[in-house]
Design an enzyme around this catalytic site. Sequence first.
Site, mmCIF file in Angstrom:
data_model
loop_
_atom_site.group_PDB
_atom_site.id
_atom_site.type_symbol
_atom_site.label_atom_id
_atom_site.label_comp_id
_atom_site.label_asym_id
_atom_site.label_seq_id
_atom_site.Cartn_x
_atom_site.Cartn_y
_atom_site.Cartn_z
ATOM 1 N N CYS A 133 2.394 5.138 -9.036
ATOM 2 C CA CYS A 133 2.166 3.686 -8.183
ATOM 3 C C CYS A 133 3.322 2.645 -8.566
ATOM 4 C CB CYS A 133 0.755 3.298 -8.706
ATOM 5 S SG CYS A 133 0.567 1.743 -7.679
ATOM 6 N N THR A 269 -3.492 4.759 5.328
ATOM 7 C CA THR A 269 -3.543 3.510 5.996
ATOM 8 C C THR A 269 -4.175 3.415 7.219
ATOM 9 O OG1 THR A 269 -1.424 3.185 4.776
ATOM 10 C CG2 THR A 269 -1.875 1.757 6.928
HETATM 11 C C1 LIG Z 1 -3.880 -0.511 0.058
HETATM 12 C C2 LIG Z 1 -3.210 0.735 -0.557
HETATM 13 C C3 LIG Z 1 -4.054 1.214 -1.841
HETATM 14 C C4 LIG Z 1 -3.845 2.250 -2.243
HETATM 15 N N1 LIG Z 1 -4.101 2.744 -3.707
HETATM 16 C C5 LIG Z 1 -3.628 3.864 -4.300
HETATM 17 C C6 LIG Z 1 -4.282 4.456 -5.589
HETATM 18 O O1 LIG Z 1 -5.226 3.525 -6.221
HETATM 19 N N2 LIG Z 1 -3.782 5.458 -6.044
HETATM 20 C C7 LIG Z 1 -3.082 6.271 -5.485
HETATM 21 O O2 LIG Z 1 -2.842 7.438 -5.731
HETATM 22 N N3 LIG Z 1 -2.513 5.944 -4.196
HETATM 23 C C8 LIG Z 1 -2.869 4.576 -3.585
HETATM 24 N N4 LIG Z 1 -2.319 4.452 -2.335
HETATM 25 C C9 LIG Z 1 -1.297 5.276 -1.687
HETATM 26 C C10 LIG Z 1 -2.162 6.161 -0.672
HETATM 27 O O3 LIG Z 1 -3.060 7.016 -1.150
HETATM 28 C C11 LIG Z 1 -1.192 7.074 0.087
HETATM 29 O O4 LIG Z 1 -0.536 7.930 -0.624
HETATM 30 C C12 LIG Z 1 -0.163 6.351 0.947
HETATM 31 O O5 LIG Z 1 -0.497 4.998 1.220
HETATM 32 C C13 LIG Z 1 0.737 7.047 2.020
HETATM 33 O O6 LIG Z 1 -0.377 7.347 3.099
HETATM 34 P P1 LIG Z 1 -0.638 6.726 4.279
HETATM 35 O O7 LIG Z 1 0.675 6.430 4.974
HETATM 36 O O8 LIG Z 1 -1.321 7.627 5.190
HETATM 37 O O9 LIG Z 1 -1.417 5.480 3.889
HETATM 38 C C14 LIG Z 1 -2.522 3.237 -1.580
HETATM 39 C C15 LIG Z 1 -2.281 2.902 -0.436
HETATM 40 C C16 LIG Z 1 -2.736 1.785 0.063
HETATM 41 C C17 LIG Z 1 -2.278 1.384 1.596
#
Ligand SMILES: Cc1cc2nc3c(=O)[nH]c(=O)nc-3n(C[C@H](O)[C@H](O)[C@H](O)COP(=O)(O)O)c2cc1C
Length: 308
Positions: A133, A269
């Site tokens: 993160c 997302t």
């Molecule tokens: C608002 C938000 C909160 C997130 N919180 C976490 C989290 O707590 N732990 C984690 O491993 N990834 C977290 N992520 C990352 C997502 O799980 C994912 O890996 C990343 O957003 C890429 O995928 P996407 O483009 O489909 O969103 C978060 C992403 C977003 C947008």
Amino acid sequence: MSPIRMQVKVGRGLVLRNPVLTASGTFGYGLEFEPFCDLAALGGIVVKGISPRPRAGNPPPRLVETPCGMLNAIGLQNVGVERFRTEKLPLLREHGATVVVNVYGHEVADYVAVVRALEEETGIAAFELNLSCPNVKEGGLEIGRSPRAIREVTAAVREVTSRPLWVKLTPAVTDIVETAEAAVSGGADALSLINTFPGMVVDVETRRPVLHRGTGGLSGPAIRPLAVALVHRVARAVDVPVIGIGGITSVRDVVEFLLVGATAVQVGTANFHDPALAARLVRELDAWCEARGVADVRELVGALEENR
Ligand SMILES: Cc1cc2nc3c(=O)[nH]c(=O)nc-3n(C[C@H](O)[C@H](O)[C@H](O)COP(=O)(O)O)c2cc1C
């Protein structure tokens, strides 16, 4: 009943009913999405990152839209492991959801503490260690950039759980194969990639960063081709299953990740603007396979035809 075989195996014999999961931090604790989506129909739900104690996260603004994506600096707000265990997990069990617990800590002992506190509970399919993160000052990303630290955390958690252990990697490294191999050598049963890319948006009138914390993590369709390339690389380099994440919004995106070697995917997302999307993608993947004579979704995994 569809004739298509949708089950996939993601580490230690764990069989998911299909390869479409929701990504941590984008689907709450799952329960918030229950009115829109049959939780039991999903391959799994990866819950918000759980830390040993509750966290309030960063001050607002914590989200900003970007072209084809979003920047977030939530800062791992969560209820802490004890409330997750007593309040959230029992409800998730009732809904028949396949639950993957995403774990977050500042140091090795934090990851071990969360997993230990949940190890005796029923209704958890796997743990996913968030070593990636970018939104907290210390911990996560530093661990996630060091192959030695990744191996150490993974091995320490491996000692205290018999469940499948997934390790989630950051793309913000020079060579993701090095960090992937470190996780596998520490005992990871599967690798989840990718987490967000570090990014920044500036308000040119105030001359200040839009996010209170300055920088955040970029997610959404903008990162998908980057994620596909990284999954393609890592899936060829390691012999554990890879779970593809990054910018998925359609069934074609799901298939794209499977073809480059992902055994399963997580939708992130996109859940924010369509809370019913993940469940629909399960049905659409089934229909996609049927229309093309693919009897078993596993036929797609790594089936990319490389250009010569
Ligand atoms: C608002 C938000 C909160 C997130 N919180 C976490 C989290 O707590 N732990 C984690 O491993 N990834 C977290 N992520 C990352 C997502 O799980 C994912 O890996 C990343 O957003 C890429 O995928 P996407 O483009 O489909 O969103 C978060 C992403 C977003 C947008």
